[in-house]
Design an enzyme around this catalytic site. Sequence first.
Site, mmCIF file in Angstrom:
data_model
loop_
_atom_site.group_PDB
_atom_site.id
_atom_site.type_symbol
_atom_site.label_atom_id
_atom_site.label_comp_id
_atom_site.label_asym_id
_atom_site.label_seq_id
_atom_site.Cartn_x
_atom_site.Cartn_y
_atom_site.Cartn_z
ATOM 1 N N SER A 170 44.630 45.932 40.186
ATOM 2 C CA SER A 170 44.006 45.542 41.251
ATOM 3 C C SER A 170 45.235 45.315 42.460
ATOM 4 O O SER A 170 46.073 46.262 42.381
ATOM 5 C CB SER A 170 43.629 43.929 41.046
ATOM 6 O OG SER A 170 42.887 43.600 41.813
ATOM 7 N N ASN A 171 45.015 44.436 43.250
ATOM 8 C CA ASN A 171 46.018 44.534 44.571
ATOM 9 C C ASN A 171 45.928 42.776 44.995
ATOM 10 O O ASN A 171 45.270 42.200 44.362
ATOM 11 C CB ASN A 171 45.308 45.371 45.550
ATOM 12 C CG ASN A 171 44.075 44.922 45.762
ATOM 13 O OD1 ASN A 171 43.634 43.903 46.451
ATOM 14 N ND2 ASN A 171 42.830 45.724 45.505
ATOM 15 N N ARG A 172 46.734 42.856 46.211
ATOM 16 C CA ARG A 172 46.976 41.596 46.373
ATOM 17 C C ARG A 172 46.006 40.786 47.313
ATOM 18 O O ARG A 172 46.190 39.627 47.798
ATOM 19 C CB ARG A 172 48.231 41.474 47.135
ATOM 20 C CG ARG A 172 49.460 41.896 46.203
ATOM 21 C CD ARG A 172 50.725 41.759 47.177
ATOM 22 N NE ARG A 172 51.987 42.313 46.394
ATOM 23 C CZ ARG A 172 52.646 41.170 45.622
ATOM 24 N NH1 ARG A 172 52.341 40.080 45.731
ATOM 25 N NH2 ARG A 172 53.751 41.798 45.188
ATOM 26 N N SER A 173 44.775 41.437 47.443
ATOM 27 C CA SER A 173 43.774 40.742 48.571
ATOM 28 C C SER A 173 43.613 39.189 48.038
ATOM 29 O O SER A 173 43.012 39.371 46.964
ATOM 30 C CB SER A 173 42.734 41.657 48.642
ATOM 31 O OG SER A 173 41.613 41.124 49.538
#
Length: 225
Positions: A33-36
């Site tokens: 995933s990512n940091r959003s």
Amino acid sequence: EKLFTNKQDWQGKRVLITAGGTREDLDPVRYLSNRSSGKMGYALARAARAHGAEVTLISANVTLPTPPGVQLVRVRTAQDLAAQLQTLFPQTDVLLMAAAVSDFRPAQVAPQKIKKAAEDAHLTLELEANPDLLKLVATQKKPGQLVVGFAAETQDLKQNAARKLVNKKADFIILNDVGNPQIGFNADDNQVTIIGANGFETQTPVESKAAIAERILAVLKKTFN
Ligand code: CTP
Ligand code: CA
């Protein structure tokens, strides 16, 4: 211009917003995933609703409270998000694509937890590309529909954003410098440059995501008849 007006000047507009970050499963216990955080998308949903719009929020793995009066649709993966967009976009006047969509997903999802062996010093993951959802949807755009993308950049900000505006056939790109920890991913404040296919360009001050949302809506409203 006054921010945070109660004017119902988006009444009758159907606004679809994507927020958060998709998760791409690797096995039953792991994902990419990512940091959003979803904060910018949620601020847009809250603001659009406060202006009287009919708001649907496609939320990818966000833990924030649902803004009042907003219809929430939860998704996990980019593929889930793609399916919801296909269903909801035809009934949308304005799409705000704030979600951080994973560009790749594991080529195989392991049915069981991936085990490490004592002798393993490396693990290579094979990834395959997710489709560009913004581009797909913008290709299906009918007259009167407005498509707004975001560009998360850490370098060559303007050039990259300008390229995305053209490649994705978006009407606007909201450029976000995610290399600066004071603004961008998971920060409470933001600063964006709003770039229009019509040549419009403006940079906001650093301010709350709620205030940035108001500014974005004010720019978009000027394009309505
Ligand atoms: N986006 C999308 N589908 C993807 C990837 C991105 O719809 N598979 C959308 C995002 O929601 C955002 C815009 O495209 O509105 C730009 O996302 P960004 O990650 O900044 O750009 P990419 O085109 O993915 O390029 P790169 O990550 O290489 O900078
Ligand atoms: Ca990307």
